[in-house]
Design an enzyme around this catalytic site. Structure first.
Site, PDB file in Angstrom:
ATOM      1  N   HIS A  54       0.864  -1.184   0.000  1.00 26.53           N
ATOM      2  CA  HIS A  54       0.000   0.000   0.000  1.00 26.53           C
ATOM      3  C   HIS A  54       0.901   1.234   0.000  1.00 26.53           C
ATOM      4  O   HIS A  54       2.045   1.192   0.472  1.00 26.53           O
ATOM      5  CB  HIS A  54      -0.880   0.021   1.241  1.00 26.53           C
ATOM      6  CG  HIS A  54      -1.922  -1.054   1.263  1.00 26.53           C
ATOM      7  ND1 HIS A  54      -2.991  -1.017   2.129  1.00 26.53           N
ATOM      8  CD2 HIS A  54      -2.060  -2.194   0.549  1.00 26.53           C
ATOM      9  CE1 HIS A  54      -3.748  -2.083   1.942  1.00 26.53           C
ATOM     10  NE2 HIS A  54      -3.197  -2.812   1.002  1.00 26.53           N
ATOM     11  N   GLU A  56       0.955   3.849   1.817  1.00 21.09           N
ATOM     12  CA  GLU A  56       1.436   4.226   3.156  1.00 21.09           C
ATOM     13  C   GLU A  56       2.614   3.361   3.588  1.00 21.09           C
ATOM     14  O   GLU A  56       3.614   3.852   4.122  1.00 21.09           O
ATOM     15  CB  GLU A  56       0.329   4.083   4.208  1.00 21.09           C
ATOM     16  CG  GLU A  56      -0.904   4.892   3.949  1.00 21.09           C
ATOM     17  CD  GLU A  56      -1.995   4.100   3.239  1.00 21.09           C
ATOM     18  OE1 GLU A  56      -1.711   3.461   2.191  1.00 21.09           O
ATOM     19  OE2 GLU A  56      -3.139   4.121   3.714  1.00 21.09           O
ATOM     20  N   CYS A  84      -6.149   1.695   5.877  1.00 24.93           N
ATOM     21  CA  CYS A  84      -6.729   0.441   6.341  1.00 24.93           C
ATOM     22  C   CYS A  84      -6.101   0.087   7.689  1.00 24.93           C
ATOM     23  O   CYS A  84      -5.202   0.773   8.182  1.00 24.93           O
ATOM     24  CB  CYS A  84      -6.468  -0.665   5.318  1.00 24.93           C
ATOM     25  SG  CYS A  84      -4.731  -1.179   5.228  1.00 24.93           S
ATOM     26  N   CYS A  87      -2.231  -0.445   7.547  1.00 26.05           N
ATOM     27  CA  CYS A  87      -1.492   0.815   7.445  1.00 26.05           C
ATOM     28  C   CYS A  87      -1.610   1.628   8.730  1.00 26.05           C
ATOM     29  O   CYS A  87      -0.635   2.256   9.161  1.00 26.05           O
ATOM     30  CB  CYS A  87      -1.976   1.607   6.236  1.00 26.05           C
ATOM     31  SG  CYS A  87      -1.562   0.773   4.678  1.00 26.05           S
TER      32      CYS A  87
END
Length: 150
Positions: A54, A56, A84, A87
């Site tokens: 992801h 992040e 999410c 993260c």
């Protein structure tokens, strides 16, 4: 009243647009320390065959490597979509000072939706949280991306 976007969020939105052009879900992230950009990233789960890639997570890894520390307590994260739970956990462990995010994610978000990770008693570090920064553009990028896939 519309205010100009902070430059790191503008950069994150541009990174998200770049991700969409290569078939990734359009999410971009930027980590800054004061006015200095420390790391930038976009989603690369498909291209990297990595479900943890992801934006992040990629930005946190890059910032930690650049600064030579797993603690990013003097840094702020700008990301185009509500993080999410994975993260959010990484944000907490990295001790990021502030989180600025764009679009809400009612289905997969973990900050103001779902488990509300930073409100849990087991969360050891809670960044200052500012949602809705660039949310209109971020949401439009996501809608356009997913409409093109249907």
């Amino acid at each position: 009243m519309n205010f100009p976007l902070p430059q790191p969020m503008r950069l994150a939105l541009d990174l998200a647009a770049d991700a969409a052009r290569v078939g990734e879900v359009p999410v971009g992230a930027v980590i800054v320390q004061g006015d200095i950009v420390i790391a930038t990233a976009a989603n690369r789960m498909h291209g990297g065959h990595d479900p943890t890639a992801h934006a992040e997570m990629e930005a946190i890894r890059a910032a930690a490597a650049r600064l030579g520390s797993q603690r990013l307590d003097a840094c702020d994260l700008y990301v185009t979509l509500e993080p999410c739970v994975m993260c959010a956990g990484a944000i907490s462990h990295a001790r990021l000072r502030r989180l600025y995010y764009g679009a809400d994610d009612p289905k997969g978000g973990a900050v103001t939706h779902g488990p509300r990770f930073f409100s849990q008693p087991t969360c050891h570090h809670r960044p200052d949280i500012y949602g809705g920064i660039g949310d209109v553009e971020a949401a439009a990028q996501l809608r356009a991306f997913f409409m093109g896939r249907r």
